[in-house]
Write an enzyme that holds these catalytic residues in place. Structure first.
Site, mmCIF file in Angstrom:
data_model
loop_
_atom_site.group_PDB
_atom_site.id
_atom_site.type_symbol
_atom_site.label_atom_id
_atom_site.label_comp_id
_atom_site.label_asym_id
_atom_site.label_seq_id
_atom_site.Cartn_x
_atom_site.Cartn_y
_atom_site.Cartn_z
ATOM 1 N N HIS A 98 0.835 -1.198 0.000
ATOM 2 C CA HIS A 98 0.000 0.000 0.000
ATOM 3 C C HIS A 98 0.874 1.254 0.000
ATOM 4 O O HIS A 98 0.602 2.205 -0.757
ATOM 5 C CB HIS A 98 -0.906 0.011 1.228
ATOM 6 N N GLU A 99 1.913 1.264 0.824
ATOM 7 C CA GLU A 99 2.800 2.436 0.869
ATOM 8 C C GLU A 99 3.546 2.610 -0.448
ATOM 9 O O GLU A 99 3.769 3.735 -0.896
ATOM 10 C CB GLU A 99 3.779 2.317 2.033
ATOM 11 N N HIS A 102 1.612 4.543 -2.940
ATOM 12 C CA HIS A 102 1.766 6.000 -2.895
ATOM 13 C C HIS A 102 2.998 6.446 -3.679
ATOM 14 O O HIS A 102 2.975 7.496 -4.336
ATOM 15 C CB HIS A 102 1.896 6.467 -1.446
ATOM 16 N N HIS A 106 3.084 8.961 -6.871
ATOM 17 C CA HIS A 106 4.016 10.080 -6.989
ATOM 18 C C HIS A 106 4.748 10.026 -8.322
ATOM 19 O O HIS A 106 4.913 11.057 -9.002
ATOM 20 C CB HIS A 106 5.015 10.032 -5.828
#
Length: 226
Positions: A98-99, A102, A106
């Site tokens: 999940h991280e 991100h 980006h």
């Protein structure tokens, strides 16, 4: 100000938030006991997903605490809590990916993430000032101060609302990539969904509380202006 019909809804939303916090911890703990068949740790999954998306220069670092995982867009670093970084459970792999979701957002300049980053400096200031303006305005019956406080508080609410699609999109990216790259089996996807959905619910509850509070302030402001 202190006793308003909206307070009942806010109280319900606050209860939902508390329940969501317990649920995310309980779900994380439960699926931390289930090992992924691939044997990958959270670090392994994050590193492989970053590399497969061309993000070789984005490091993965351990941080202390539990559920302290985050992506740092300024330094472009994925930071994973130690239970996630070192363990090879469904919870660990889910949170790690999940991280990374991100970081991929980006990389591709996902519009809602870009908007969130641009809003942050303004929201950081507005959220700190808004409570003082609202309290002072209500105490001294200065509706002009209340109006300005509402504007500032609206910025904080908007930030939380923008955060929702960012979080859901990161989870969707993670789930798709985890399956396509063989990090998890189709049978393990159910556990991954439970972990990610539980985490997302905390953001929904927080946004709901803030939105209801904003509506309450607007109703009070409108009634006093009339």
């Amino acid at each position: 100000m202190f006793f308003h019909p909206m307070d009942f809804l806010i109280l319900i939303a606050f209860g939902l938030s508390i329940w969501a916090q317990f649920r995310v911890k309980g779900t994380f703990t439960r699926w931390s006991e289930v090992r992924v068949m691939s044997g990958m740790t959270g670090y392994d999954a994050a590193r492989r997903m970053l590399d497969s998306n061309g993000l070789h220069d984005v490091p993965v670092e351990p941080v202390q605490g539990t559920l302290t995982d985050h992506y740092d867009p300024i330094n472009r670093v994925v930071r994973l809590s130690e239970p996630v970084y070192y363990e090879n459970s469904i919870s660990a792999v889910s949170v790690a990916c999940h991280e990374v979701g991100h970081a991929i957002q980006h990389q591709h300049s996902y519009p809602m993430l870009v908007l969130r980053h641009r809003m942050f400096p303004v929201v950081n200031f507005a959220s700190g000032v808004a409570p003082f303006l609202l309290i002072a305005g209500f105490l001294f019956n200065a509706m002009n101060l209340v109006g300005v406080g509402i504007i500032f508080f609206s910025a904080a609410v908007a930030f939380q609302l923008v955060t929702l699609p960012v979080e859901f999109n990161a989870s969707n990216r993670a789930r798709e990539l985890m399956i396509s790259e063989g990090f998890i089996t189709n049978e393990e996807e159910r556990g991954v969904a439970k972990v990610l959905n539980a985490a997302a619910l905390t953001y929904v509850a927080a946004a709901l509380i803030s939105l209801l509070e904003l509506i309450k302030y607007i109703m009070i402001f409108t009634s006093n202006r009339d």
